[in-house]
Design a protein around this motif. Structure first.
Motif, short mmCIF file in Angstrom:
data_model
loop_
_atom_site.label_atom_id
_atom_site.label_comp_id
_atom_site.label_asym_id
_atom_site.label_seq_id
_atom_site.Cartn_x
_atom_site.Cartn_y
_atom_site.Cartn_z
N MET A 1 0.84 -1.19 0.00
CA MET A 1 0.00 0.00 0.00
C MET A 1 0.87 1.23 0.00
SD MET A 1 -3.00 -1.34 -0.01
CE MET A 1 -4.05 0.03 0.43
N ALA A 2 0.26 2.40 -0.38
CA ALA A 2 1.04 3.61 -0.53
C ALA A 2 1.69 4.03 0.76
CB ALA A 2 0.16 4.73 -1.10
N ASP A 3 0.93 3.89 1.92
CA ASP A 3 1.48 4.40 3.17
C ASP A 3 2.52 3.44 3.77
OD1 ASP A 3 -1.32 3.47 5.34
OD2 ASP A 3 -0.26 2.39 3.73
N GLN A 4 2.76 2.26 3.14
CA GLN A 4 3.75 1.32 3.65
C GLN A 4 5.11 1.51 3.00
OE1 GLN A 4 1.71 -2.38 2.79
NE2 GLN A 4 0.82 -2.48 4.85
N LYS A 5 5.20 2.34 2.01
CA LYS A 5 6.47 2.53 1.29
C LYS A 5 7.40 3.45 2.09
CE LYS A 5 4.48 2.05 -3.33
NZ LYS A 5 4.29 2.70 -4.66
N ARG A 6 8.69 3.21 1.90
CA ARG A 6 9.69 4.08 2.53
C ARG A 6 9.73 5.43 1.83
NH1 ARG A 6 15.22 1.46 1.93
NH2 ARG A 6 15.88 3.22 3.21
N ASP A 7 10.14 6.43 2.57
CA ASP A 7 10.27 7.76 1.99
C ASP A 7 11.31 7.72 0.86
OD1 ASP A 7 9.88 10.84 2.30
OD2 ASP A 7 12.07 10.54 2.32
N TYR A 8 10.97 8.31 -0.29
CA TYR A 8 11.86 8.27 -1.45
C TYR A 8 13.20 8.94 -1.18
CZ TYR A 8 8.01 6.55 -4.39
OH TYR A 8 7.01 5.80 -4.95
N TYR A 9 13.20 10.01 -0.43
CA TYR A 9 14.46 10.68 -0.10
C TYR A 9 15.32 9.78 0.79
CZ TYR A 9 12.43 14.98 -1.95
OH TYR A 9 11.87 15.93 -2.77
N GLU A 10 14.66 9.06 1.70
CA GLU A 10 15.39 8.12 2.55
C GLU A 10 15.96 6.97 1.72
OE1 GLU A 10 14.40 4.86 6.07
OE2 GLU A 10 12.95 6.46 5.62
N VAL A 11 15.19 6.50 0.72
CA VAL A 11 15.66 5.41 -0.14
C VAL A 11 16.96 5.80 -0.84
CG1 VAL A 11 15.16 4.11 -2.25
CG2 VAL A 11 13.38 4.44 -0.52
N LEU A 12 17.05 7.04 -1.33
CA LEU A 12 18.26 7.49 -2.05
C LEU A 12 19.31 8.08 -1.12
CD1 LEU A 12 16.71 9.17 -5.24
CD2 LEU A 12 17.59 6.86 -4.97
N GLY A 13 18.97 8.21 0.18
CA GLY A 13 19.94 8.71 1.14
C GLY A 13 20.25 10.18 0.97
N ILE A 14 19.23 10.99 0.64
CA ILE A 14 19.43 12.42 0.42
C ILE A 14 18.39 13.20 1.22
CG2 ILE A 14 20.47 12.21 -1.87
CD1 ILE A 14 17.74 12.67 -3.09
#
Length: 375
Positions: A1-14
């Motif tokens: 689900m959408a609210d279960q995804k990690r933050d995109y900025y956190e994914v890229l480490g920025i």
């Protein structure tokens, strides 16, 4: 689900305020770290790679990034009508990025046209030569096994009168796209065409002599010119004498690595030749005219009186020719005195009288030396 995804900025480490260049650099770093080709069979790395691609797909698009910054994952979720990430990613789009890392060698890179002319592989071999042959150069006959274009089909692989058919499945490219459904969406990868085996063409009537390969293996004797001055471990290249190319491409090269056999008298340092020469005690004291061996033959050398054991003298221009043809090195000869053995009584008496005559029985000077040495 959408609210279960990690933050995109956190994914890229920025951070959230990262610039376009920072986003791109972070993506390249993370995509390289988790690329499936670098982590074969690693399910966790594969999932992270998909996550990195999804994050970059959103953050690299100014419009999607703005919606994401305002509404989070809901702003780019197609279920919310905002038109976000569609779940489909073509690995072919990574060709430019991964090409800069790996030279295009991974599955996502662009593939070479299999029907384009390809250079043949080079052949490597070793050749042992003598010290003198290395110094002055020589001609050597070498025998190799190599592939050559088939005389019957002239490299086409087809029987006389027949022509290959362009593969209809890959249209001559040798690759086909395979789309795979995953929890993250549809991923497309390129793989060799199963119908033509990645060749881009199909031969229905193969040549009987080469069995459709377009080349045959033959034994060939080649004259190799070894240049003067070559050293141990150096390699000479003979252009076009390697394996045959494909699709009309040029042949590879023959690469010959030289091994220089050890010499019983000489050794080499660069372009210099080094050797040792024994002399008698009498020759060292009185001087003498010596015959010194060189790579050019024997030469005369006048040894001065009073030469000490371990003295080195130079024979100019008697060394190794420079491999570029500019001059020659020198030869350095180190002399050592051979101590007489098994003397008879008369010879020993003569030496004792000689020692007395030159004052060897006076040890005062030597005592001074040993006192200094002791201090």
């Amino acid at each position: 689900m959408a609210d279960q995804k990690r933050d995109y900025y956190e994914v890229l480490g920025i951070s959230k305020g990262a610039s376009e260049d920072e986003i791109k650099r972070a993506y390249k770093k993370m995509a390289r770290q988790y690329h499936p080709d670098l982590n074969p069979g690693n399910q966790e790395a594969e999932e992270k790679f998909k996550e990195v691609n999804e994050a970059y797909e959103v953050l690299s698009d100014a419009e999607k990034k703005a919606r994401y910054d305002q509404y989070g994952h809901a702003g780019v979720d197609p279920n919310f009508g905002a038109g976000g990430f569609d779940g489909s990613f073509d690995f072919g789009d990574l060709g430019d990025i991964f090409g800069s890392f790996f030279g295009g060698g991974f599955g996502g890179g662009r593939r070479t046209n299999p029907n384009a002319p390809q250079r043949g592989e080079s052949i490597r071999m070793a050749l042992a030569i003598s010290f003198e042959e290395a110094a002055f150069g020589c001609e050597k006959s070498v025998t190799i096994d190599r592939t050559e274009p088939c005389d019957t089909c002239h490299g086409s692989g087809c029987a006389p009168g027949a022509t290959p058919e362009v593969c209809q499945d890959c249209h001559g490219t040798g690759t086909v796209q395979v789309r795979r459904q995953t929890p993250m969406g549809v991923f497309a990868t390129s793989s060799p065409c199963p119908k033509c085996g990645g060749k881009g063409k199909i031969i229905h009537q193969p040549c009987k002599d080469c069995r459709g390969s377009g080349s045959v293996r033959r034994r060939k004797t080649i004259q190799a010119t070894v240049p003067a001055g070559i050293d141990n471990g150096q390699t000479i290249s003979i252009r076009g004498q390697g394996n045959a190319g494909k699709n009309g491409g040029p042949a590879g090269d023959l690469l010959i690595t030289i091994t220089v056999r050890a010499h019983e008298l000489f050794r080499r340092e660069g372009t210099s030749v080094l050797c040792e020469a024994p002399i008698t005690f009498t020759q060292a004291v009185l001087g003498a005219e010596l015959e010194i061996p060189t790579i050019d033959g024997k030469v005369k050398y006048t040894l001065p009186e009073g030469t000490q054991s371990g003295t080195t003298f130079r024979l100019k221009g008697k060394g190794i020719p420079a491999i570029n043809g500019r001059g020659r090195g020198d030869q350095y000869v180190t002399v050592y005195i051979e101590t007489p053995r098994n003397l008879n009584r008369e010879q020993k008496e003569a030496l004792k009288k000689f020692a007395e005559a030159v004052g060897e029985n006076n040890y005062e000077e030597r005592k001074k030396f040993f006192k200094k040495f002791k201090k």
